[in-house]
Scaffold this motif. Sequence first.
Motif: not given
Length: 96
Positions: A11-40
């Motif tokens: 029962h713990m294997k499914g929880i770890i897998m779900k949380n790791s996918v969520l963590l990877i998606a969150l880190v990817t979104a933050l990484g892409l947002t940090a690289c966004e170039k703003r228009t001046v």
Amino acid sequence: MTVHGPSLPNHMKGIIMKNSVLLIALVTALGLTACEKRTVVNTTPAVVTVPGPAGPQGATGSKGVTGSQGYTGNTGDTGKTGGDTIVVVPPPAAEK
């Protein structure tokens, strides 16, 4: 003989897998947002012209054409001398 890491309950294997996918998606979104170039948008300030001091006065112009004399009206009748007009002058007001 194969050595495996500590085994987890099923029962713990499914929880770890779900949380790791969520963590990877969150880190990817933050990484892409940090690289966004703003228009001046750089706007140039409006140019304001300020008048300088007055220059010397120019030459006097030529004299214009003189206009014509207007029409004269009727002169009317001459008044009468003397008559039956009475002028009443009131007495001065009394001082209080």
